[in-house]
Scaffold this motif. Sequence first.
Motif, PDB file in Angstrom:
ATOM      1  N   LEU A  15       6.449   1.398   3.091  1.00 41.02           N
ATOM      2  CA  LEU A  15       6.250   0.737   4.357  1.00 41.02           C
ATOM      3  C   LEU A  15       5.894   1.600   5.715  1.00 41.02           C
ATOM      4  CD1 LEU A  15       8.931  -2.018   4.274  1.00 41.02           C
ATOM      5  CD2 LEU A  15       6.446  -2.343   3.842  1.00 41.02           C
ATOM      6  N   LEU A  16       6.628   2.671   5.674  1.00 44.25           N
ATOM      7  CA  LEU A  16       6.453   3.760   6.717  1.00 44.25           C
ATOM      8  C   LEU A  16       4.723   4.110   6.616  1.00 44.25           C
ATOM      9  CD1 LEU A  16       9.482   5.669   7.008  1.00 44.25           C
ATOM     10  CD2 LEU A  16       8.654   3.890   8.689  1.00 44.25           C
ATOM     11  N   ALA A  17       4.451   4.474   5.292  1.00 44.61           N
ATOM     12  CA  ALA A  17       3.035   5.212   5.239  1.00 44.61           C
ATOM     13  C   ALA A  17       2.043   3.658   5.473  1.00 44.61           C
ATOM     14  CB  ALA A  17       2.743   5.182   3.635  1.00 44.61           C
ATOM     15  N   VAL A  18       2.382   2.670   5.409  1.00 40.97           N
ATOM     16  CA  VAL A  18       1.334   1.570   5.894  1.00 40.97           C
ATOM     17  C   VAL A  18       1.342   1.519   7.630  1.00 40.97           C
ATOM     18  CG1 VAL A  18       1.018  -0.994   6.063  1.00 40.97           C
ATOM     19  CG2 VAL A  18       1.750   0.119   3.918  1.00 40.97           C
ATOM     20  N   VAL A  19       2.579   1.452   7.928  1.00 45.70           N
ATOM     21  CA  VAL A  19       2.591   1.514   9.478  1.00 45.70           C
ATOM     22  C   VAL A  19       1.921   2.621  10.035  1.00 45.70           C
ATOM     23  CG1 VAL A  19       4.201   1.444  11.665  1.00 45.70           C
ATOM     24  CG2 VAL A  19       4.574   0.022   9.665  1.00 45.70           C
ATOM     25  N   ALA A  20       2.093   3.873   9.423  1.00 44.04           N
ATOM     26  CA  ALA A  20       1.543   4.974  10.195  1.00 44.04           C
ATOM     27  C   ALA A  20       0.040   4.795   9.999  1.00 44.04           C
ATOM     28  CB  ALA A  20       1.855   6.258   9.463  1.00 44.04           C
ATOM     29  N   THR A  21      -0.643   4.430   8.980  1.00 44.56           N
ATOM     30  CA  THR A  21      -1.907   4.228   8.857  1.00 44.56           C
ATOM     31  C   THR A  21      -2.489   3.334   9.788  1.00 44.56           C
ATOM     32  OG1 THR A  21      -1.967   4.950   6.542  1.00 44.56           O
ATOM     33  CG2 THR A  21      -3.831   3.843   7.355  1.00 44.56           C
ATOM     34  N   LEU A  22      -1.710   2.155  10.097  1.00 44.83           N
ATOM     35  CA  LEU A  22      -2.293   1.193  11.178  1.00 44.83           C
ATOM     36  C   LEU A  22      -2.241   1.847  12.523  1.00 44.83           C
ATOM     37  CD1 LEU A  22      -0.445  -2.119   9.793  1.00 44.83           C
ATOM     38  CD2 LEU A  22      -2.879  -1.535   9.790  1.00 44.83           C
ATOM     39  N   LEU A  23      -1.367   2.551  12.848  1.00 46.16           N
ATOM     40  CA  LEU A  23      -1.117   3.195  14.108  1.00 46.16           C
ATOM     41  C   LEU A  23      -2.381   4.387  14.369  1.00 46.16           C
ATOM     42  CD1 LEU A  23       2.615   3.896  14.352  1.00 46.16           C
ATOM     43  CD2 LEU A  23       1.269   2.336  15.773  1.00 46.16           C
ATOM     44  N   PRO A  72     -11.847   1.788 -10.943  1.00 47.42           N
ATOM     45  CA  PRO A  72     -11.628   1.518 -12.230  1.00 47.42           C
ATOM     46  C   PRO A  72     -12.196   2.462 -13.383  1.00 47.42           C
ATOM     47  CG  PRO A  72     -12.244  -0.576 -11.297  1.00 47.42           C
ATOM     48  CD  PRO A  72     -12.438   0.396 -10.365  1.00 47.42           C
ATOM     49  N   GLY A  73     -11.424   2.887 -14.551  1.00 47.16           N
ATOM     50  CA  GLY A  73     -11.920   4.029 -15.202  1.00 47.16           C
ATOM     51  C   GLY A  73     -11.774   5.296 -14.913  1.00 47.16           C
ATOM     52  N   SER A  74     -11.039   5.631 -13.673  1.00 46.61           N
ATOM     53  CA  SER A  74     -10.719   6.769 -13.211  1.00 46.61           C
ATOM     54  C   SER A  74      -9.563   7.238 -14.067  1.00 46.61           C
ATOM     55  CB  SER A  74     -10.661   6.703 -11.806  1.00 46.61           C
ATOM     56  OG  SER A  74     -11.638   6.799 -11.135  1.00 46.61           O
ATOM     57  N   PRO A  75      -9.082   8.743 -14.084  1.00 46.67           N
ATOM     58  CA  PRO A  75      -8.210   9.147 -14.494  1.00 46.67           C
ATOM     59  C   PRO A  75      -7.008   8.711 -14.002  1.00 46.67           C
ATOM     60  CG  PRO A  75      -9.724  10.874 -14.379  1.00 46.67           C
ATOM     61  CD  PRO A  75     -10.199   9.882 -13.865  1.00 46.67           C
ATOM     62  N   SER A  76      -5.816   8.446 -14.644  1.00 48.12           N
ATOM     63  CA  SER A  76      -4.760   8.014 -13.989  1.00 48.12           C
ATOM     64  C   SER A  76      -4.187   9.026 -12.806  1.00 48.12           C
ATOM     65  CB  SER A  76      -3.464   7.924 -15.070  1.00 48.12           C
ATOM     66  OG  SER A  76      -3.828   6.826 -15.779  1.00 48.12           O
ATOM     67  N   PRO A  77      -3.928   8.687 -11.823  1.00 48.79           N
ATOM     68  CA  PRO A  77      -3.509  10.010 -10.807  1.00 48.79           C
ATOM     69  C   PRO A  77      -1.904  10.166 -10.877  1.00 48.79           C
ATOM     70  CG  PRO A  77      -3.310   7.456  -9.956  1.00 48.79           C
ATOM     71  CD  PRO A  77      -3.977   7.427 -11.148  1.00 48.79           C
ATOM     72  N   VAL A  78      -1.731  11.238 -10.397  1.00 46.55           N
ATOM     73  CA  VAL A  78      -0.164  11.615 -10.277  1.00 46.55           C
ATOM     74  C   VAL A  78       0.592  10.747  -9.294  1.00 46.55           C
ATOM     75  CG1 VAL A  78       1.516  13.614  -9.964  1.00 46.55           C
ATOM     76  CG2 VAL A  78      -0.772  14.264 -11.131  1.00 46.55           C
ATOM     77  N   ALA A  79       1.596  10.377  -9.623  1.00 45.69           N
ATOM     78  CA  ALA A  79       2.597   9.639  -8.705  1.00 45.69           C
ATOM     79  C   ALA A  79       2.823  10.279  -7.606  1.00 45.69           C
ATOM     80  CB  ALA A  79       3.640   8.819  -9.389  1.00 45.69           C
ATOM     81  N   PRO A  80       2.528   9.567  -6.229  1.00 47.85           N
ATOM     82  CA  PRO A  80       3.245  10.385  -5.163  1.00 47.85           C
ATOM     83  C   PRO A  80       4.590  10.535  -5.346  1.00 47.85           C
ATOM     84  CG  PRO A  80       1.877   8.483  -4.403  1.00 47.85           C
ATOM     85  CD  PRO A  80       2.042   8.536  -6.039  1.00 47.85           C
ATOM     86  N   ASP A  81       5.146  11.793  -4.615  1.00 45.47           N
ATOM     87  CA  ASP A  81       6.516  11.989  -4.670  1.00 45.47           C
ATOM     88  C   ASP A  81       7.312  11.085  -4.327  1.00 45.47           C
ATOM     89  OD1 ASP A  81       5.788  14.542  -5.618  1.00 45.47           O
ATOM     90  OD2 ASP A  81       5.862  15.480  -3.813  1.00 45.47           O
ATOM     91  N   GLN A  82       7.044  10.017  -3.467  1.00 43.45           N
ATOM     92  CA  GLN A  82       7.863   9.021  -2.732  1.00 43.45           C
ATOM     93  C   GLN A  82       7.891   7.852  -3.598  1.00 43.45           C
ATOM     94  OE1 GLN A  82       5.206  10.211  -1.333  1.00 43.45           O
ATOM     95  NE2 GLN A  82       4.082   8.808  -0.084  1.00 43.45           N
ATOM     96  N   VAL A  83       7.199   7.769  -4.580  1.00 45.06           N
ATOM     97  CA  VAL A  83       7.205   6.560  -5.429  1.00 45.06           C
ATOM     98  C   VAL A  83       7.719   6.821  -6.452  1.00 45.06           C
ATOM     99  CG1 VAL A  83       5.648   4.947  -6.364  1.00 45.06           C
ATOM    100  CG2 VAL A  83       4.729   5.844  -4.285  1.00 45.06           C
ATOM    101  N   CYS A  84       9.010   6.050  -6.676  1.00 48.87           N
ATOM    102  CA  CYS A  84       9.956   6.529  -7.850  1.00 48.87           C
ATOM    103  C   CYS A  84      10.468   5.201  -8.515  1.00 48.87           C
ATOM    104  CB  CYS A  84      10.961   7.634  -7.378  1.00 48.87           C
ATOM    105  SG  CYS A  84      10.654   8.962  -6.338  1.00 48.87           S
ATOM    106  N   PRO A 242       1.191   3.564  -0.693  1.00 52.06           N
ATOM    107  CA  PRO A 242       0.883   4.186  -2.298  1.00 52.06           C
ATOM    108  C   PRO A 242       1.861   3.560  -3.245  1.00 52.06           C
ATOM    109  CG  PRO A 242       2.747   5.235  -0.895  1.00 52.06           C
ATOM    110  CD  PRO A 242       1.975   3.969   0.012  1.00 52.06           C
ATOM    111  N   VAL A 243       2.417   2.479  -2.987  1.00 50.56           N
ATOM    112  CA  VAL A 243       3.331   1.807  -4.363  1.00 50.56           C
ATOM    113  C   VAL A 243       2.478   1.062  -5.163  1.00 50.56           C
ATOM    114  CG1 VAL A 243       5.391   0.252  -4.377  1.00 50.56           C
ATOM    115  CG2 VAL A 243       5.391   2.001  -2.726  1.00 50.56           C
ATOM    116  N   PRO A 244       2.630   0.988  -6.121  1.00 55.50           N
ATOM    117  CA  PRO A 244       2.272   0.092  -7.262  1.00 55.50           C
ATOM    118  C   PRO A 244       1.901  -1.305  -6.656  1.00 55.50           C
ATOM    119  CG  PRO A 244       3.623   1.379  -8.354  1.00 55.50           C
ATOM    120  CD  PRO A 244       3.982   1.695  -7.116  1.00 55.50           C
ATOM    121  N   LYS A 245       0.845  -2.016  -6.690  1.00 55.48           N
ATOM    122  CA  LYS A 245       0.385  -3.451  -5.968  1.00 55.48           C
ATOM    123  C   LYS A 245      -0.292  -4.295  -6.512  1.00 55.48           C
ATOM    124  CE  LYS A 245      -2.300  -0.296  -3.105  1.00 55.48           C
ATOM    125  NZ  LYS A 245      -1.948   0.956  -3.447  1.00 55.48           N
TER     126      LYS A 245
END
Length: 333
Positions: A15-23, A72-84, A242-245
Amino acid sequence: MKQQQALTAAVVVGLLAVVATLLALTAQRGSQTAGPTAPTPTVSPAPSGTAPAPTALPAPTATPSGPPTAPPGSPSPVAPDQVCATGAATGPRRLRVLTFNIHAGLGGGRLQLGRVAEEIAATGADVVFLQEVDRFRARSGRTDQPALLAQRLGMEVAFGSNVRHPRGGQYGTAILSRWPIVDQRNLALPNRPGLEQRGLLFAAIDVEGTPLHAYGTHLQHTRGPARLEQMQAALQVIAADPVPKVFAGDFNAGPASAALQVARRYLADPWPVVGDGPGLTVPPRAPRRRIDYVLHDFWSTPVAARTVRSQVSDHIAVQVDLDLRTLPTCLAG
């Protein structure tokens, strides 16, 4: 307790990442104009009152300015550290998602909310996005439709109130979940004079230790430019998360529309890959248009998609099965 703390921390960081981007978007727009700085985006709890003013989101630009997700079709990304994940890593989890414009449960000139609940239950959906949902409105018997549906289905609910009616009651969207909803917000989308206010409903869901962010909306139905502005604004929020959505709802736009072209820059439409038939959703008896969607990011793999007819609504529902990828388990403390 440690697992719950880890999940909560992941949701908060997202959520902080979303708000930071909006700001950041707001600050950038303000620096490019001679006028005063745009107001800081605001977030308010979904169930209470009307949605924030349209200025809660930055004005959309000609093209989305948020960072796009991998196509779609891109290699699977490495999960951000904060998404666990806090649960055991047992492989992909099957997730059944349904989006359904319920027409306030009004069919055949009478309220049939119980029938709506039966139609939802028959799909076996895990997460349900609802549009045209009434709360305490006279036309639907002053019922609390989100609460009644959640109780009938044994699910948790988030409600986004976008309109308060002069005679009392609210109108908006809802998200139902078989798993706990640990946070919820409703953001107002850009609007134009004389048009009905629309919103972006957010629900953070704990899928047995894996965080899932659900975004639902019901976009403007009469004016394409307003609808495009709303889609762009919604995607500025979603792309920064960054969270799965999953993003779903009644978009009131066809697959070839400008709004869907923009959406596909950030999210995948599973229908061309696994859809059964053309996916048309309106009108219900002889459908000619596809305007209801379930979109996903690269954390999910589509497995199946089909339409589900209703005896109550003026829309056909859309059901999509996704495999939600396993996230890394982060050590807490």
